[in-house]
Write an enzyme that holds these catalytic residues in place. Structure first.
Site, PDB file in Angstrom:
ATOM      1  N   ILE A   1      -8.983  -1.602   0.318  1.00  0.00           N
ATOM      2  CA  ILE A   1      -9.923  -2.718   0.324  1.00  0.00           C
ATOM      3  C   ILE A   1     -11.133  -2.441   1.236  1.00  0.00           C
ATOM      4  O   ILE A   1     -12.190  -3.046   1.068  1.00  0.00           O
ATOM      5  CB  ILE A   1      -9.174  -4.000   0.763  1.00  0.00           C
ATOM      6  CG1 ILE A   1      -9.833  -5.252   0.246  1.00  0.00           C
ATOM      7  CG2 ILE A   1      -8.982  -4.067   2.257  1.00  0.00           C
ATOM      8  CD1 ILE A   1      -8.987  -6.505   0.438  1.00  0.00           C
TER       9      ILE A   1
ATOM     10  N   HIS B   1       2.510   4.510   3.541  1.00  0.00           N
ATOM     11  CA  HIS B   1       1.418   4.802   2.611  1.00  0.00           C
ATOM     12  C   HIS B   1       0.729   6.090   3.007  1.00  0.00           C
ATOM     13  O   HIS B   1       0.647   6.439   4.184  1.00  0.00           O
ATOM     14  CB  HIS B   1       0.397   3.658   2.548  1.00  0.00           C
ATOM     15  CG  HIS B   1      -0.110   3.210   3.880  1.00  0.00           C
ATOM     16  ND1 HIS B   1       0.604   2.378   4.703  1.00  0.00           N
ATOM     17  CD2 HIS B   1      -1.259   3.481   4.538  1.00  0.00           C
ATOM     18  CE1 HIS B   1      -0.091   2.153   5.808  1.00  0.00           C
ATOM     19  NE2 HIS B   1      -1.225   2.829   5.743  1.00  0.00           N
TER      20      HIS B   1
END
Ligand code: 5GP
Ligand code: ZN
Length: 137
Positions: A33, A101
């Site tokens: 994002i 991640h």
């Protein structure tokens, strides 16, 4: 398998929006994002684990292989000159989201990125445009 307080588990469950660009049985990849460079994406295992200390071998293997797949795509489709694969484990190592991640950060010759970067909100249209180029095997 899943943590009700984890934002990446919520993305996996479809409870939070994300621009998904790749997935397989054990992983998904979606756009960051607050991209550090154009095309910055995150690869995560579907099964929740906090970090690289905790993850099981099958998830780790699937996640790094998915990161390799996306890294190749970044080079081919976005014209990146290189890629940083980055993983942070623990707050002291800058981890802020505690679901394993791997950052896939496209690098462009002479781009201004210096690590650690200071995240700032991305331009949604620009993120969507890069995602369109990346999505689909
Ligand atoms: P970390 O700091 O844990 O290594 O990386 C977390 C990353 O997740 C950051 O780069 C941040 O911009 C990204 N991020 C945080 N919240 C969201 C979100 O709700 N959606 C997406 N797509 N990315 C997020
Ligand atoms: Zn999670």
């Amino acid at each position: 398998m899943s943590d009700p307080d984890c934002i990446f588990c919520k993305i996996l469950a479809g409870e939070l929006p994300a621009t998904i660009v790749d997935e397989d049985e054990l992983t998904i990849a979606f756009m960051d994002i607050a991209p550090a460079t154009r095309g910055h994406a995150l690869v995560i295992p579907r099964a929740h684990s906090r970090d690289v200390f905790e993850a099981g071998p099958e998830d780790l293997q699937a996640t790094i292989l998915a990161a390799q797949r996306l890294a190749r795509r970044v080079r081919e489709r976005l014209g990146a000159d290189g890629v940083n694969l980055l993983n942070s484990a623990g707050a002291a190592a800058w981890q802020t989201v505690f679901h394993l991640h791997i950052h896939v950060i496209p690098r462009y010759r002479d781009d201004p990125l210096r690590l650690p970067w200071v995240p700032s909100a991305g331009d949604p249209e620009e993120i969507a445009a890069a995602a369109q180029e990346l999505a689909g095997g």
